[in-house]
Design a protein around this motif. Structure first.
Motif, PDB file in Angstrom:
ATOM      1  N   ASN A 333       0.818  -1.197   0.000  1.00 45.39           N
ATOM      2  CA  ASN A 333       0.000   0.000   0.000  1.00 45.39           C
ATOM      3  C   ASN A 333       0.861   1.261   0.000  1.00 45.39           C
ATOM      4  O   ASN A 333       0.554   2.242  -0.693  1.00 45.39           O
ATOM      5  CB  ASN A 333      -0.940  -0.008   1.207  1.00 45.39           C
ATOM      6  N   HIS A 334       1.966   1.238   0.756  1.00 43.53           N
ATOM      7  CA  HIS A 334       2.911   2.353   0.727  1.00 43.53           C
ATOM      8  C   HIS A 334       3.504   2.519  -0.666  1.00 43.53           C
ATOM      9  O   HIS A 334       3.602   3.643  -1.185  1.00 43.53           O
ATOM     10  CB  HIS A 334       4.037   2.119   1.740  1.00 43.53           C
ATOM     11  N   TRP A 335       3.918   1.386  -1.280  1.00 40.79           N
ATOM     12  CA  TRP A 335       4.485   1.460  -2.625  1.00 40.79           C
ATOM     13  C   TRP A 335       3.466   2.027  -3.608  1.00 40.79           C
ATOM     14  O   TRP A 335       3.798   2.856  -4.446  1.00 40.79           O
ATOM     15  CB  TRP A 335       4.941   0.083  -3.095  1.00 40.79           C
ATOM     16  N   TYR A 336       2.211   1.572  -3.520  1.00 41.47           N
ATOM     17  CA  TYR A 336       1.164   2.024  -4.431  1.00 41.47           C
ATOM     18  C   TYR A 336       0.948   3.534  -4.307  1.00 41.47           C
ATOM     19  O   TYR A 336       0.853   4.245  -5.316  1.00 41.47           O
ATOM     20  CB  TYR A 336      -0.140   1.276  -4.140  1.00 41.47           C
ATOM     21  N   ARG A 337       0.878   4.032  -3.082  1.00 44.07           N
ATOM     22  CA  ARG A 337       0.638   5.461  -2.884  1.00 44.07           C
ATOM     23  C   ARG A 337       1.803   6.303  -3.411  1.00 44.07           C
ATOM     24  O   ARG A 337       1.594   7.363  -4.006  1.00 44.07           O
ATOM     25  CB  ARG A 337       0.361   5.748  -1.411  1.00 44.07           C
ATOM     26  N   ARG A 338       3.027   5.825  -3.224  1.00 45.21           N
ATOM     27  CA  ARG A 338       4.180   6.550  -3.757  1.00 45.21           C
ATOM     28  C   ARG A 338       4.213   6.464  -5.287  1.00 45.21           C
ATOM     29  O   ARG A 338       4.581   7.429  -5.962  1.00 45.21           O
ATOM     30  CB  ARG A 338       5.472   5.986  -3.163  1.00 45.21           C
ATOM     31  N   PHE A 339       3.833   5.310  -5.817  1.00 45.34           N
ATOM     32  CA  PHE A 339       3.771   5.142  -7.269  1.00 45.34           C
ATOM     33  C   PHE A 339       2.765   6.125  -7.865  1.00 45.34           C
ATOM     34  O   PHE A 339       3.061   6.818  -8.860  1.00 45.34           O
ATOM     35  CB  PHE A 339       3.375   3.699  -7.608  1.00 45.34           C
ATOM     36  N   GLU A 340       1.581   6.206  -7.274  1.00 44.28           N
ATOM     37  CA  GLU A 340       0.548   7.104  -7.784  1.00 44.28           C
ATOM     38  C   GLU A 340       0.972   8.565  -7.667  1.00 44.28           C
ATOM     39  O   GLU A 340       0.657   9.389  -8.536  1.00 44.28           O
ATOM     40  CB  GLU A 340      -0.769   6.862  -7.048  1.00 44.28           C
ATOM     41  N   ALA A 341       1.681   8.907  -6.589  1.00 47.29           N
ATOM     42  CA  ALA A 341       2.138  10.285  -6.414  1.00 47.29           C
ATOM     43  C   ALA A 341       3.147  10.680  -7.492  1.00 47.29           C
ATOM     44  O   ALA A 341       3.294  11.866  -7.807  1.00 47.29           O
ATOM     45  CB  ALA A 341       2.756  10.454  -5.027  1.00 47.29           C
ATOM     46  N   ASN A 342       3.831   9.684  -8.062  1.00 51.08           N
ATOM     47  CA  ASN A 342       4.847   9.931  -9.091  1.00 51.08           C
ATOM     48  C   ASN A 342       4.421   9.420 -10.463  1.00 51.08           C
ATOM     49  O   ASN A 342       5.260   9.238 -11.347  1.00 51.08           O
ATOM     50  CB  ASN A 342       6.172   9.275  -8.687  1.00 51.08           C
ATOM     51  N   ARG A 343       3.127   9.201 -10.628  1.00 55.23           N
ATOM     52  CA  ARG A 343       2.638   8.572 -11.851  1.00 55.23           C
ATOM     53  C   ARG A 343       2.999   9.378 -13.098  1.00 55.23           C
ATOM     54  O   ARG A 343       3.374   8.813 -14.130  1.00 55.23           O
ATOM     55  CB  ARG A 343       1.121   8.372 -11.768  1.00 55.23           C
ATOM     56  N   ASP A 344       2.903  10.704 -13.033  1.00 60.04           N
ATOM     57  CA  ASP A 344       3.227  11.524 -14.203  1.00 60.04           C
ATOM     58  C   ASP A 344       4.690  11.351 -14.615  1.00 60.04           C
ATOM     59  O   ASP A 344       5.008  11.278 -15.811  1.00 60.04           O
ATOM     60  CB  ASP A 344       2.943  12.994 -13.906  1.00 60.04           C
ATOM     61  N   ARG A 345       5.567  11.255 -13.627  1.00 61.50           N
ATOM     62  CA  ARG A 345       6.992  11.082 -13.937  1.00 61.50           C
ATOM     63  C   ARG A 345       7.244   9.695 -14.524  1.00 61.50           C
ATOM     64  O   ARG A 345       8.056   9.530 -15.438  1.00 61.50           O
ATOM     65  CB  ARG A 345       7.824  11.280 -12.666  1.00 61.50           C
ATOM     66  N   ILE A 346       6.546   8.686 -13.999  1.00 57.29           N
ATOM     67  CA  ILE A 346       6.721   7.320 -14.501  1.00 57.29           C
ATOM     68  C   ILE A 346       6.156   7.205 -15.916  1.00 57.29           C
ATOM     69  O   ILE A 346       6.736   6.546 -16.790  1.00 57.29           O
ATOM     70  CB  ILE A 346       6.060   6.308 -13.548  1.00 57.29           C
ATOM     71  N   ARG A 347       5.024   7.882 -16.159  1.00 53.76           N
ATOM     72  CA  ARG A 347       4.451   7.873 -17.508  1.00 53.76           C
ATOM     73  C   ARG A 347       5.412   8.500 -18.516  1.00 53.76           C
ATOM     74  O   ARG A 347       5.531   8.032 -19.654  1.00 53.76           O
ATOM     75  CB  ARG A 347       3.127   8.637 -17.512  1.00 53.76           C
ATOM     76  N   ALA A 348       6.119   9.542 -18.091  1.00 53.96           N
ATOM     77  CA  ALA A 348       7.095  10.185 -18.978  1.00 53.96           C
ATOM     78  C   ALA A 348       8.286   9.276 -19.241  1.00 53.96           C
ATOM     79  O   ALA A 348       8.887   9.315 -20.322  1.00 53.96           O
ATOM     80  CB  ALA A 348       7.560  11.504 -18.363  1.00 53.96           C
ATOM     81  N   MET A 349       8.633   8.425 -18.259  1.00 55.82           N
ATOM     82  CA  MET A 349       9.743   7.492 -18.425  1.00 55.82           C
ATOM     83  C   MET A 349       9.357   6.328 -19.328  1.00 55.82           C
ATOM     84  O   MET A 349      10.178   5.822 -20.101  1.00 55.82           O
ATOM     85  CB  MET A 349      10.179   6.958 -17.055  1.00 55.82           C
TER      86      MET A 349
END
Length: 421
Positions: A333-349
């Motif tokens: 759940n911690h990983w998911y929340r951090r992933f979602e908070a950085n989703r725009d950056r991950i989408r750009a990657m």
């Protein structure tokens, strides 16, 4: 929407599922009023694909955007409803046949021979260190944390885990320690920072190997901690302590004998080994076909009934066994929340499909630890029955001892942590 509608009538016993088909027509499948999920399918081929193999094709359809959720419903809501009705699906005649077939070919699905194992590891762990920094803790530990309190941060819970493992290894000056599947090196570095020990970590990930050695150098521990890019099966020599965290899931059932035989050969006569692995409380089964195809090729979380017989045949004592039941659900759940908070950056990657794939992975994995059969176990092993104290108090006592020393001894290690991108 036949034959999918026929299956869903039997499947949904708890909750209510509204399916909006590719023609915009609504179909309602209800067992109880709550929870409610509204799902839209835009591809008619899903009517047959979801009927034949829902675990594979639901994930693929979500990744591609051919399955979406409406009326306030989310992927998490759908996964929850699926989990609540999982037993019903397992008893559906066609799914029972598919499960039997999957068990028959399980040995081939989990082939992790030398060489193939490195390819499987690269598929997941060599996505790039910058990616993993966006959702892991600062030390980049990609395994179950240990929550002493519900409000522990991810960093605190991961340090709790390191402290727990160190206590079960009974650190002493001069010990030679082997870390099999050393990840980004935080465990090996923690052990060396807390005690004057020599640690060798082995990994099959080129990204992990490079960063781990850099962290050891920056922390001033390069003389006592080294990381090698090598398969554990090629190692020689003897070690006082062996630890393996989150690697056993990638061994494969047919290689368990090989694994524990190698542990026996590498472990000193009075040594200890600590195995940290995902397992399950249900009988032997198979890995999710979607997870195996897209996330962890060759991976499998064993039932303990598949592990104990092989340990026994290799002449090893199980000197301690502990289960971490809900800790991985909290970690995910911690990983998911951090992933979602950085989703725009991950989408750009990468791209949106990659983001949806990882969202499906993190949410479904969390669900398996909340409502499914998944758990994490710590198995302490030895060649001699008296290698560890016969009373478990030492584990608690050592954790308290290490906690008092961490502020001073981990200062250089924390300064060596990678800077966030």
């Amino acid at each position: 929407m036949f034959p999918l509608s026929h299956m869903l009538k039997s499947f949904v016993r708890t909750g209510t599922l509204k399916v909006i088909d590719a023609d915009g027509k609504e179909h309602l499948f209800a067992g109880t009023p709550e929870p409610r999920v509204a799902m839209r399918l835009t591809d008619r081929s899903l009517y047959h694909k979801l009927f034949l193999n829902p675990e594979l094709h639901a994930g693929e359809a979500y990744m591609d955007g051919r399955m979406s959720f409406e009326e306030g419903s989310t992927l998490r809501d759908f996964i929850t409803l699926f989990s609540l009705n999982r037993a019903t699906l397992a008893n559906y005649p066609l799914q029972s046949v598919l499960k039997r077939i999957s068990r028959t070919v399980k040995r081939f699905q989990q082939a992790n021979r030398v060489g193939q194992a490195q390819k499987n590891v690269a598929h997941h762990y060599d996505l790039g260190n910058d990616f993993y920094r966006l959702f892991l803790d600062k030390g980049m530990q990609y395994s179950c944390a240990y929550f002493l309190h519900d409000d522990d941060t991810l960093e605190e819970a991961q340090q709790n885990k390191l402290r727990l493992i160190a206590s079960k290894l009974q650190l002493k000056p001069g010990l030679r320690i082997l870390d099999i599947g050393s990840g980004w090196g935080d465990l090996a570095l923690y052990l060396a920072a807390m005690e004057d020990v020599d640690v060798t970590g082995v990994t099959l990930s080129k990204e992990q190997h490079a960063l781990s050695n850099e962290k050891a150098r920056r922390a001033g521990l390069g003389d006592r901690v080294r990381f090698e890019l090598v398969d554990y099966r090629k190692l020689e020599g003897r070690f006082d302590r062996i630890v393996s965290v989150g690697m056993f899931e990638h061994v494969g059932v047919q290689h368990y004998g090989e694994f524990f035989a190698k542990i026996n050969a590498l472990l000193d006569d009075d040594g200890l080994m600590l195995l940290h692995s995902i397992g399950k409380m249900s009988p032997p089964g198979t890995a999710s076909p979607w997870l195996r195809k897209y996330i962890f090729p060759g991976a499998y979380s064993p039932a303990l009934s598949e592990v104990f017989p092989v340990v026994e045949r290799n002449g090893l004592w199980v000197t301690d066994l502990e289960f971490l039941r809900l800790h991985y659900a909290k970690t995910l759940n911690h990983w998911y929340r951090r992933f979602e908070a950085n989703r725009d950056r991950i989408r750009a990657m990468y791209d949106e499909r990659f983001c949806r794939m990882w969202e499906f992975y993190l949410v479904s994995a969390e669900s398996m630890f909340l409502t499914g059969s998944q758990l994490v176990f710590h198995m302490q092993l030895a060649r001699r029955r008296d290698a560890a104290p016969i009373v478990r108090d030492y584990i608690t006592d050592l954790q308290r001892h290490y906690r008092l020393q961490e502020a001073e001894r981990l200062k250089a290690l924390r300064e060596a942590e990678p800077v966030e991108p």
